[in-house]
Enzyme design. Structure first.
Site, PDB file in Angstrom:
ATOM      1  N   GLY A  44      44.843 -70.518   4.522  1.00  0.00           N
ATOM      2  CA  GLY A  44      45.691 -69.963   5.571  1.00  0.00           C
ATOM      3  C   GLY A  44      46.948 -70.801   5.674  1.00  0.00           C
ATOM      4  O   GLY A  44      46.979 -71.937   5.195  1.00  0.00           O
ATOM      5  N   CYS A  99      41.017 -74.590   0.726  1.00  0.00           N
ATOM      6  CA  CYS A  99      42.359 -74.922   1.219  1.00  0.00           C
ATOM      7  C   CYS A  99      42.347 -75.142   2.737  1.00  0.00           C
ATOM      8  O   CYS A  99      41.698 -76.066   3.198  1.00  0.00           O
ATOM      9  CB  CYS A  99      43.359 -73.852   0.786  1.00  0.00           C
ATOM     10  SG  CYS A  99      45.061 -74.425   0.936  1.00  0.00           S
ATOM     11  N   TYR A 100      43.018 -74.286   3.514  1.00  0.00           N
ATOM     12  CA  TYR A 100      42.972 -74.475   4.976  1.00  0.00           C
ATOM     13  C   TYR A 100      41.513 -74.525   5.441  1.00  0.00           C
ATOM     14  O   TYR A 100      41.164 -75.300   6.339  1.00  0.00           O
ATOM     15  CB  TYR A 100      43.710 -73.322   5.683  1.00  0.00           C
ATOM     16  CG  TYR A 100      43.640 -73.408   7.194  1.00  0.00           C
ATOM     17  CD1 TYR A 100      44.477 -74.259   7.898  1.00  0.00           C
ATOM     18  CD2 TYR A 100      42.710 -72.643   7.915  1.00  0.00           C
ATOM     19  CE1 TYR A 100      44.408 -74.360   9.283  1.00  0.00           C
ATOM     20  CE2 TYR A 100      42.632 -72.731   9.303  1.00  0.00           C
ATOM     21  CZ  TYR A 100      43.486 -73.586   9.980  1.00  0.00           C
ATOM     22  OH  TYR A 100      43.407 -73.677  11.349  1.00  0.00           O
ATOM     23  N   HIS A 141      42.499 -73.742  -4.886  1.00  0.00           N
ATOM     24  CA  HIS A 141      42.005 -72.361  -4.793  1.00  0.00           C
ATOM     25  C   HIS A 141      41.180 -71.993  -6.031  1.00  0.00           C
ATOM     26  O   HIS A 141      41.751 -71.647  -7.060  1.00  0.00           O
ATOM     27  CB  HIS A 141      43.186 -71.393  -4.696  1.00  0.00           C
ATOM     28  CG  HIS A 141      43.897 -71.457  -3.388  1.00  0.00           C
ATOM     29  ND1 HIS A 141      43.498 -70.727  -2.296  1.00  0.00           N
ATOM     30  CD2 HIS A 141      44.950 -72.200  -2.977  1.00  0.00           C
ATOM     31  CE1 HIS A 141      44.288 -70.995  -1.278  1.00  0.00           C
ATOM     32  NE2 HIS A 141      45.180 -71.890  -1.661  1.00  0.00           N
ATOM     33  N   GLU A 179      39.612 -69.337  -6.531  1.00  0.00           N
ATOM     34  CA  GLU A 179      39.600 -67.887  -6.757  1.00  0.00           C
ATOM     35  C   GLU A 179      40.739 -67.390  -7.628  1.00  0.00           C
ATOM     36  O   GLU A 179      40.690 -66.275  -8.140  1.00  0.00           O
ATOM     37  CB  GLU A 179      39.610 -67.150  -5.406  1.00  0.00           C
ATOM     38  CG  GLU A 179      40.918 -67.215  -4.605  1.00  0.00           C
ATOM     39  CD  GLU A 179      41.066 -68.494  -3.774  1.00  0.00           C
ATOM     40  OE1 GLU A 179      40.398 -69.499  -4.072  1.00  0.00           O
ATOM     41  OE2 GLU A 179      41.882 -68.494  -2.839  1.00  0.00           O
ATOM     42  N   GLY A 182      43.610 -35.974  -8.531  1.00  0.00           N
ATOM     43  CA  GLY A 182      43.460 -36.322  -9.941  1.00  0.00           C
ATOM     44  C   GLY A 182      43.561 -37.829 -10.139  1.00  0.00           C
ATOM     45  O   GLY A 182      43.308 -38.339 -11.215  1.00  0.00           O
ATOM     46  N   GLY A 183      43.938 -38.552  -9.088  1.00  0.00           N
ATOM     47  CA  GLY A 183      43.942 -40.016  -9.156  1.00  0.00           C
ATOM     48  C   GLY A 183      42.517 -40.540  -9.165  1.00  0.00           C
ATOM     49  O   GLY A 183      41.578 -39.783  -8.895  1.00  0.00           O
ATOM     50  N   VAL A 184      42.379 -41.836  -9.467  1.00  0.00           N
ATOM     51  CA  VAL A 184      41.033 -42.395  -9.647  1.00  0.00           C
ATOM     52  C   VAL A 184      40.182 -42.246  -8.381  1.00  0.00           C
ATOM     53  O   VAL A 184      39.040 -41.792  -8.436  1.00  0.00           O
ATOM     54  CB  VAL A 184      41.107 -43.902  -9.977  1.00  0.00           C
ATOM     55  CG1 VAL A 184      39.757 -44.441 -10.378  1.00  0.00           C
ATOM     56  CG2 VAL A 184      42.130 -44.166 -11.046  1.00  0.00           C
ATOM     57  N   ASP A 185      40.756 -42.635  -7.239  1.00  0.00           N
ATOM     58  CA  ASP A 185      39.930 -42.703  -6.030  1.00  0.00           C
ATOM     59  C   ASP A 185      39.425 -41.326  -5.606  1.00  0.00           C
ATOM     60  O   ASP A 185      38.234 -41.150  -5.347  1.00  0.00           O
ATOM     61  CB  ASP A 185      40.708 -43.355  -4.881  1.00  0.00           C
ATOM     62  CG  ASP A 185      41.217 -44.736  -5.254  1.00  0.00           C
ATOM     63  OD1 ASP A 185      40.678 -45.311  -6.218  1.00  0.00           O
ATOM     64  OD2 ASP A 185      42.146 -45.224  -4.607  1.00  0.00           O
ATOM     65  N   SER A 186      40.332 -40.358  -5.532  1.00  0.00           N
ATOM     66  CA  SER A 186      39.855 -39.054  -5.059  1.00  0.00           C
ATOM     67  C   SER A 186      38.943 -38.409  -6.107  1.00  0.00           C
ATOM     68  O   SER A 186      37.997 -37.705  -5.755  1.00  0.00           O
ATOM     69  CB  SER A 186      41.014 -38.130  -4.668  1.00  0.00           C
ATOM     70  OG  SER A 186      41.778 -37.747  -5.769  1.00  0.00           O
ATOM     71  N   SER A 187      39.176 -38.674  -7.388  1.00  0.00           N
ATOM     72  CA  SER A 187      38.298 -38.105  -8.424  1.00  0.00           C
ATOM     73  C   SER A 187      36.886 -38.665  -8.309  1.00  0.00           C
ATOM     74  O   SER A 187      35.897 -37.925  -8.363  1.00  0.00           O
ATOM     75  CB  SER A 187      38.820 -38.427  -9.833  1.00  0.00           C
ATOM     76  OG  SER A 187      40.092 -37.891  -9.993  1.00  0.00           O
ATOM     77  N   LYS A 191      39.104 -51.626  -6.392  1.00  0.00           N
ATOM     78  CA  LYS A 191      39.525 -50.671  -7.420  1.00  0.00           C
ATOM     79  C   LYS A 191      38.694 -50.784  -8.701  1.00  0.00           C
ATOM     80  O   LYS A 191      38.285 -49.773  -9.275  1.00  0.00           O
ATOM     81  CB  LYS A 191      40.999 -50.931  -7.728  1.00  0.00           C
ATOM     82  CG  LYS A 191      41.672 -49.836  -8.500  1.00  0.00           C
ATOM     83  CD  LYS A 191      41.989 -48.697  -7.582  1.00  0.00           C
ATOM     84  CE  LYS A 191      42.961 -47.705  -8.146  1.00  0.00           C
ATOM     85  NZ  LYS A 191      43.408 -46.768  -7.096  1.00  0.00           N
TER      86      LYS A 191
END
Ligand code: XMP
Length: 513
Positions: free
Chosen positions: A55, A82-83, A169, A171, A224-229, A369
């Site tokens: 942070g 970190c913080y 960090h 990550e 037709g995008g990934v998420d809605s498909s 994603k």
């Protein structure tokens, strides 16, 4: 079945999502929670481990986020980053000070004690530092496990209590062995087995959806995008023909995209769902005629989408559920803790207000994603749809500078198809964040054969980005650019010049409008 859980307590750092993603890469389910979450609620979740994020604050600033000592009495392993590491030191009686020298960037860290966190990590390892304060004195009971020339406590641990802390960090990718450290914490310190797998997610989500929806009617706006498909296919597996997908072809899609979406989701495709393709191309071209101002174009495209969708929804009648392809970063970004990021774009804003429905279903709400993509592959969705790059809701409408016409749409579709084909042939497609062709509104003089031309210029864009909030123009090999240029000027009528956009974001945006 309840999955093992690690929670990330958000103290306002920029990498909070990333921490959760890395933990999930260890096949351990992880959620980001605000640091203000009451202790009782944390206990009720029975997490196997807790991670305090970084942070921007100093622990001595009274306005900075703090946490009660009681969390350390839960007997749950804690990793402070970190913080979060400074907060751990401060809360447990150590000393945090402003460092004489701030450390920022790649730093060689010397590991003094190969404890559980550093098992398998080199004695000298490159880590990513970003701090002004540092732990000057570790609290009682802690051992210093790593240092740098200017940071006496780069890592500390109290193994009996399972408390660990790193000033750097782990990550971020720049910390070379960070993933090993996080895996050590999650698997060895917290004792997770790694039960978060996408095949079991698919199975359990399908049965939960069946239970929730019963005999209800469900409507999905499919782009037709990934998420809605992926959301549509999950629902079709769960409830079959109770689902209706409406796909609006606004005439601003990439070359062949409308047919590709129809081939997968339409009657010839493998899924059992009601699919409605609305061919609204002409309607859009009419509405966009003579309009040049980017915001106005965006508004027209968005409003028209809602109108078309609403008309279709009315034909279907009252629906019980509306599907949305919300994913976890949207949930986090809409303001979880201190680090709320304002999302500058939305797809079909306002949709829920215009449709008569009872409830929203968001089956991907807890997925990142890359996890959505894995689910897509599990469900047998073709790879070219699963790995599709992001495409804005207003489509080519914002990749054509100035007025949109059918002729201009054709030009940019053809140029873009050539560009994408050559990028794929060169094997560059997986490495790039986003790339596309846009049509500038500039016409200039050229010569073709023995004739003068006065044609449009295409702009090619390719960016590297991890979050789409900032981006760098990508370096593309000259051979690829010159091949694409040659093909575009030869194969696409109406184009006699090709530019490459070298601008980053900021100051430019990724799209042109
Ligand atoms: P910009 O152009 O703002 O784009 O740098 C950042 C990312 O957002 C996408 N984008 C949109 N996506 N609806 C969307 O669904 C929109 O209106 C929209 N505008 C931009 C863009 O493609 C890039 O990935």
């Amino acid at each position: 079945m309840k999955n093992e859980l690690v929670i990330v307590l958000d103290f306002g750092g920029q990498y909070n999502q990333l921490i959760a993603r890395r933990v999930r890469e260890c096949n351990v389910y992880c959620e980001v929670k605000p640091y203000t979450m009451p202790l009782e609620e944390i206990k009720a979740l029975s997490p196997k481990g807790i991670i305090f994020t970084g942070g921007p604050n100093s622990v001595y600033d009274p306005a900075s986020p703090h946490i009660g000592k009681e969390i350390f009495d839960l007997g749950i392993p804690i990793l402070g980053i970190c913080y979060g590491s400074q907060l751990m030191a401060y809360t447990l009686g150590g000393v945090v000070e402003t460092a004489p020298v701030s450390e920022y960037g790649h730093t060689e860290v010397e590991v003094d004690n190969k404890d559980a966190l550093f098992a398998g990590v080199s004695s000298k390892t490159v880590c990513w530092m970003s701090h002004t304060d540092y732990i000057a004195k570790a609290p009682e009971g802690f051992t210093i496990t790593a240092h740098t020339p200017v940071c006496p406590v780069a890592a500390m641990a109290y193994p009996e209590k399972k408390w660990y802390a790193t000033q750097f960090h782990p990550e971020v990718m720049h910390t070379k062995e960070g993933m090993t450290m996080l895996r050590n914490f999650v698997m060895d310190v917290c004792g997770c087995k790694g039960d978060w797998k996408m095949d079991s997610f698919v199975e359990s989500t399908i049965s939960q959806l069946r239970e929730k929806i019963g005999q209800g009617k469900v409507l999905c706006a499919l782009s037709g995008g990934v998420d809605s498909s992926v959301a549509a296919v999950l629902l079709s597996k769960a409830i079959g023909k109770q689902l209706t997908c409406v796909f609006v072809d606004h005439g601003l899609l990439r070359k062949n995209e409308g047919d590709e979406v129809e081939a997968v989701f339409g009657p010839e495709g493998p899924y059992e769902l009601n699919f409605i393709r609305v061919n609204a191309q002409q309607r859009y071209y009419d509405k966009l005629k003579g309009v040049e101002e980017p915001e106005q174009k965006r508004k027209i495209i968005g409003a028209e989408f809602i109108r078309v969708f609403e008309e279709e929804a009315k034909k279907i009648g009252a629906v019980d559920f509306l599907v949305q392809g919300t994913i976890y970063p949207d949930v986090i970004e809409s303001g979880l803790g201190q680090s709320a990021v304002i999302k500058s774009h939305h797809n079909v804003g306002g949709l829920p207000d215009v449709v008569d429905f009872k409830e929203i279903v968001e089956p991907l709400r807890m997925l990142f994603k890359d996890e959505v993509r894995k689910v897509g592959l599990e469900l047998g969705i073709p790879e070219y749809l699963v790995y599709r790059q992001p495409f804005p809701g207003p489509g080519l409408g914002i990749r054509i500078i100035g007025e949109v016409t059918e002729e201009k749409v054709k030009i940019v579709q053809e140029a873009d198809a050539i560009y994408r084909e050559e990028i794929a042939k060169a094997g560059l497609d997986q490495g790039l964040g986003q790339y596309f062709a846009a049509l500038t509104n500039m016409r200039s003089v050229g010569v073709m054969g023995d004739f003068r031309t006065y044609d449009y210029a295409i702009a090619l864009r390719a960016v590297n980005t991890s979050d789409f909030m900032t981006a760098d123009a990508a370096f593309l090999p000259w051979e690829v650019l010159s091949k694409v240029t040659n093909r575009i000027v030869n194969e696409v009528k109406g184009v006699n010049r090709v530019f490459y956009d070298c601008t980053g974001k900021p100051p430019a945006t990724i799209e042109f409008e």
